[in-house]
Write a protein that holds these residues in place. Structure first.
Motif, short mmCIF file in Angstrom:
data_model
loop_
_atom_site.label_atom_id
_atom_site.label_comp_id
_atom_site.label_asym_id
_atom_site.label_seq_id
_atom_site.Cartn_x
_atom_site.Cartn_y
_atom_site.Cartn_z
N VAL A 1 4.62 0.35 23.68
CA VAL A 1 3.77 -0.77 23.28
C VAL A 1 2.71 0.49 22.91
CG1 VAL A 1 1.83 -1.84 23.84
CG2 VAL A 1 3.99 -2.97 24.08
N GLY A 2 2.71 1.85 23.75
CA GLY A 2 1.85 2.81 23.47
C GLY A 2 2.02 3.51 22.54
N ALA A 3 3.11 3.36 22.23
CA ALA A 3 3.35 4.69 20.96
C ALA A 3 3.45 4.10 19.66
CB ALA A 3 4.96 4.75 21.52
N GLN A 4 3.20 2.73 19.62
CA GLN A 4 3.59 2.21 18.60
C GLN A 4 2.41 0.93 17.90
OE1 GLN A 4 7.52 -0.07 17.78
NE2 GLN A 4 8.33 0.86 18.51
N GLY A 5 1.58 1.17 18.89
CA GLY A 5 1.12 0.35 19.06
C GLY A 5 -0.60 0.59 18.35
N GLN A 6 -0.85 1.99 17.59
CA GLN A 6 -1.41 2.80 16.79
C GLN A 6 -1.26 2.16 15.45
OE1 GLN A 6 -4.08 6.60 15.98
NE2 GLN A 6 -4.98 5.17 17.64
N PRO A 7 0.13 3.25 14.78
CA PRO A 7 0.27 2.65 13.67
C PRO A 7 0.43 1.05 13.51
CG PRO A 7 1.94 3.61 14.58
CD PRO A 7 0.82 3.61 15.88
N LEU A 8 1.11 0.09 13.99
CA LEU A 8 0.71 -1.37 13.88
C LEU A 8 -0.27 -1.33 13.40
CD1 LEU A 8 3.39 -2.97 17.11
CD2 LEU A 8 3.31 -3.52 14.01
N THR A 9 -1.99 -1.55 14.61
CA THR A 9 -2.87 -1.51 14.52
C THR A 9 -3.04 -1.70 12.47
OG1 THR A 9 -2.98 -1.51 16.47
CG2 THR A 9 -5.28 -1.14 15.42
N ILE A 10 -3.11 -0.36 12.74
CA ILE A 10 -3.46 0.64 11.29
C ILE A 10 -3.01 -0.33 9.83
CG2 ILE A 10 -3.64 2.41 9.49
CD1 ILE A 10 -3.97 4.39 12.17
N SER A 11 -1.42 -0.34 10.30
CA SER A 11 -0.25 -0.82 9.12
C SER A 11 -0.56 -2.72 8.45
CB SER A 11 1.24 -1.28 9.83
OG SER A 11 1.58 -1.68 10.66
N THR A 12 -1.19 -3.53 9.78
CA THR A 12 -1.86 -3.87 9.94
C THR A 12 -3.06 -4.16 9.27
OG1 THR A 12 -1.13 -5.69 11.91
CG2 THR A 12 -2.40 -6.78 11.17
N ALA A 13 -3.81 -3.78 9.61
CA ALA A 13 -5.49 -3.76 9.03
C ALA A 13 -5.31 -3.45 7.59
CB ALA A 13 -6.35 -2.53 9.35
N GLN A 14 -4.32 -2.89 7.33
CA GLN A 14 -4.61 -2.13 6.01
C GLN A 14 -4.26 -3.38 5.29
OE1 GLN A 14 -2.96 1.21 4.15
NE2 GLN A 14 -3.81 2.73 5.67
N LEU A 15 -3.23 -3.84 5.12
CA LEU A 15 -2.75 -4.96 5.06
C LEU A 15 -3.77 -6.59 4.39
CD1 LEU A 15 -0.54 -6.99 3.35
CD2 LEU A 15 0.53 -7.88 6.16
N VAL A 16 -4.44 -6.39 5.90
CA VAL A 16 -5.19 -7.41 6.07
C VAL A 16 -6.74 -7.05 4.70
CG1 VAL A 16 -7.43 -8.60 6.81
CG2 VAL A 16 -5.23 -8.44 7.98
N GLY A 17 -7.00 -5.61 4.40
CA GLY A 17 -7.83 -5.35 3.54
C GLY A 17 -7.84 -5.04 2.06
N VAL A 18 -5.80 -5.36 2.00
CA VAL A 18 -5.80 -5.41 0.59
C VAL A 18 -5.30 -6.40 0.53
CG1 VAL A 18 -3.43 -4.90 -0.48
CG2 VAL A 18 -4.28 -3.09 0.86
N LEU A 19 -5.32 -7.89 0.71
CA LEU A 19 -5.21 -9.46 0.92
C LEU A 19 -6.83 -9.72 0.38
CD1 LEU A 19 -3.06 -10.30 3.26
CD2 LEU A 19 -2.06 -10.65 0.66
N LEU A 20 -7.99 -9.09 0.37
CA LEU A 20 -9.48 -9.36 0.45
C LEU A 20 -9.58 -8.74 -1.18
CD1 LEU A 20 -11.92 -11.01 1.35
CD2 LEU A 20 -12.61 -9.02 2.34
N THR A 21 -8.80 -7.72 -1.00
CA THR A 21 -8.81 -6.92 -2.17
C THR A 21 -8.79 -7.32 -3.53
OG1 THR A 21 -9.09 -4.31 -1.63
CG2 THR A 21 -9.23 -4.61 -3.48
N LEU A 22 -7.65 -7.97 -3.32
CA LEU A 22 -6.65 -8.74 -4.50
C LEU A 22 -7.85 -10.13 -4.75
CD1 LEU A 22 -3.16 -8.08 -3.32
CD2 LEU A 22 -4.63 -7.25 -5.98
#
Length: 230
Positions: free
Chosen positions: A48-69
């Motif tokens: 969890v510690g190793a994968q937590g930050q990449p998962l956080t950033i990828s999820t955040a980017q997807l949410v931001g992209v959906l709002l932009t679209l």
């Protein structure tokens, strides 16, 4: 001038994002999804510690992209049906200022939502917060590129159709372009830079490819744009 033409549309797009329940629903869904992915039993505890930050950033980017679209697709459709937009396009910078303003406003709103979502995930999942500056830069790159594609296609087609096609391009942008069998070499890396997709932090190559892609797409948009139809 151009800035005077852009800012009213950019400001209106940001205000639309703040007023719309879509933004807040995406924030809640993104925060919950990220929290669940990092905190529930779908990952081994030692990962969890190793994968937590990449998962956080990828999820955040997807949410931001959906709002932009969503913002660009909806606003361009509204502009197309608006008599005011048609009149504004017929004078001054016209469609150029309107399209750039919509792109800028949606990019800022999407990046802001991505950053907010990432910090909400890291707080709720008790993870170390990602570096704010790197998070903001990668979010802006992802939203700016997906927004440039959506503005280009939205200027040619209906906004809803543009959103669907750009989201498909976003999915394709996840493939490892430049590495066999996905068009190995320079051509593949350039295609990967042109396609919208998640952006890695801290690489000048990524920044350069993305900036060139955004600028090129916006220039093509302005070349083919026409005044809005009433």
């Amino acid at each position: 001038g151009m800035q005077e033409a852009m800012w009213p549309y950019a400001s209106a797009t940001v205000k639309q994002a703040l007023r719309s329940p879509v933004s807040w629903v995406l924030l809640a869904v993104g925060a919950f999804t990220g929290w669940f992915a990092t905190s529930a039993a779908i990952l081994a505890l030692d990962e969890v510690g190793a994968q937590g930050q990449p998962l956080t950033i990828s999820t955040a980017q997807l949410v931001g992209v959906l709002l932009t679209l969503w913002l660009i697709g909806r606003s361009l459709d509204e502009d197309r049906l608006s008599g005011f937009a048609a009149a504004a396009d017929a004078s001054g910078p016209g469609a150029t200022g309107r399209l750039l303003g919509r792109w800028l406003g949606a990019t800022l709103a999407g990046a802001g939502l991505a950053v907010s979502t990432a910090f909400a995930i890291s707080t709720s999942a008790a993870l170390q917060s990602p570096d704010g500056l790197l998070l903001l830069s990668t979010s802006i790159m992802a939203c700016a590129l997906v927004g440039a594609w959506c503005v280009l296609l939205g200027a040619l087609w209906r906004g809803g159709g543009a959103v669907l096609v750009v989201f498909l391009l976003w999915v394709l942008g996840h493939l490892p372009w430049g590495v066999a069998p996905f068009l190995e070499g320079l051509a593949g890396r350039m295609l990967g830079g042109l396609l919208p997709g998640p952006r890695a932090a801290g690489t000048l190559a990524t920044l350069g490819y993305t900036s060139a892609a955004v600028a090129g797409l916006l220039l093509v948009t302005l070349a083919v744009s026409r005044p809005a139809e009433a």
